[in-house]
Design a protein around this motif. Structure first.
Motif, PDB file in Angstrom:
ATOM      1  N   UNK A 294      -3.707   8.027  -7.601  1.00  0.00           N
ATOM      2  CA  UNK A 294      -5.091   6.906  -7.696  1.00  0.00           C
ATOM      3  C   UNK A 294      -4.980   6.085  -6.463  1.00  0.00           C
ATOM      4  N   UNK A 295      -3.668   5.643  -6.457  1.00  0.00           N
ATOM      5  CA  UNK A 295      -3.254   4.727  -5.435  1.00  0.00           C
ATOM      6  C   UNK A 295      -3.556   5.296  -4.159  1.00  0.00           C
ATOM      7  N   UNK A 296      -3.198   6.268  -3.818  1.00  0.00           N
ATOM      8  CA  UNK A 296      -3.475   7.013  -2.443  1.00  0.00           C
ATOM      9  C   UNK A 296      -4.940   7.275  -2.174  1.00  0.00           C
ATOM     10  N   UNK A 297      -5.668   7.575  -3.234  1.00  0.00           N
ATOM     11  CA  UNK A 297      -6.916   7.939  -3.146  1.00  0.00           C
ATOM     12  C   UNK A 297      -7.963   6.501  -3.107  1.00  0.00           C
TER      13      UNK A 297
ATOM     14  N   UNK B 104       0.898  -1.223   0.005  1.00  0.00           N
ATOM     15  CA  UNK B 104      -0.029   0.062   0.114  1.00  0.00           C
ATOM     16  C   UNK B 104       0.913   1.234  -0.010  1.00  0.00           C
ATOM     17  N   UNK B 105       0.445   2.429  -1.008  1.00  0.00           N
ATOM     18  CA  UNK B 105       1.395   3.483  -0.788  1.00  0.00           C
ATOM     19  C   UNK B 105       1.076   4.287   0.236  1.00  0.00           C
ATOM     20  N   UNK B 106       2.025   5.018   0.750  1.00  0.00           N
ATOM     21  CA  UNK B 106       1.678   6.019   1.803  1.00  0.00           C
ATOM     22  C   UNK B 106       2.085   7.356   1.185  1.00  0.00           C
ATOM     23  N   UNK B 107       1.722   8.371   1.755  1.00  0.00           N
ATOM     24  CA  UNK B 107       2.236   9.693   1.145  1.00  0.00           C
ATOM     25  C   UNK B 107       3.513  10.001   1.184  1.00  0.00           C
ATOM     26  N   UNK B 108       4.015  10.766   0.158  1.00  0.00           N
ATOM     27  CA  UNK B 108       5.466  11.031   0.134  1.00  0.00           C
ATOM     28  C   UNK B 108       5.584  12.159   0.927  1.00  0.00           C
ATOM     29  N   UNK B 109       6.947  12.359   1.599  1.00  0.00           N
ATOM     30  CA  UNK B 109       7.281  13.417   2.322  1.00  0.00           C
ATOM     31  C   UNK B 109       7.558  14.608   1.574  1.00  0.00           C
ATOM     32  N   UNK B 110       7.505  15.710   2.225  1.00  0.00           N
ATOM     33  CA  UNK B 110       7.647  16.852   1.305  1.00  0.00           C
ATOM     34  C   UNK B 110       8.879  16.827   0.304  1.00  0.00           C
ATOM     35  N   UNK B 111       9.951  16.798   0.838  1.00  0.00           N
ATOM     36  CA  UNK B 111      11.453  16.314   0.203  1.00  0.00           C
ATOM     37  C   UNK B 111      11.241  15.256  -0.856  1.00  0.00           C
TER      38      UNK B 111
END
Length: 158
Positions: A78-81, A1-8
């Motif tokens: 799309x994966x995050x949503x 499962x993907x997780x949101x990327x950090x800012x950098x």
């Protein structure tokens, strides 16, 4: 499962996605330095982390690596949503709330996407009685006369 990327991580991936070609740490560093002060080793670590997480692949080029995105930004979004929606205890309510947050431009993009995914949604009559309707468990998502895209959200979670 993907997780949101950090800012950098997002700043690095944005460049990899936009450039759409193999990139080096040095190229990303030079572009990032136009916005902020950042060390080569920081960018190298972030790109190595993105490789370990499967977001980029890399190939040796002399004494450096060239990194390429594994998927598109659209596929990542799309994966995050899909992950967020699938974790909801009430997916229909989550979709209604999400649609309510959309701007007019986003709603139009949703309608366009639904026409691509399900071209039969525009003007399709109700199924004859006795045939199951294409709707989520618990009943129809929208009432008659509403925009087809509003009641067809669950099909987008593929």
């Amino acid at each position: 499962m993907p997780r949101p990327l950090g800012d950098l991580e997002d700043a690095v991936m944005t460049r990899v996605w936009q450039w759409n070609r193999p990139v080096t740490v040095r190229e990303v560093l030079e572009d990032l330095q136009q916005e902020r002060s950042i060390a080569y080793t920081t960018v190298m670590t972030v790109m190595d982390n993105l490789h370990q997480k499967g977001w980029v692949r890399r190939e040796v080029d002399g004494r450096a690596y060239r990194y390429t995105a594994v998927s598109t930004r659209a596929a990542y979004s799309a994966a995050l949503m899909n992950e967020a929606w699938s974790r909801s205890d009430n997916p229909a309510a989550a979709l209604v709330a999400f649609f309510g947050m959309m701007s007019a431009e986003q709603r139009e993009a949703l309608r366009d996407a639904m026409r691509i995914v399900r071209p039969d949604l525009s003007g399709t009559p109700e199924p004859p009685s006795g045939e199951p309707a294409d709707e989520p468990a618990g009943g129809p998502a929208g009432a008659a006369g509403e925009d087809p895209a509003d009641g067809a959200g669950p099909e987008t979670g593929r």
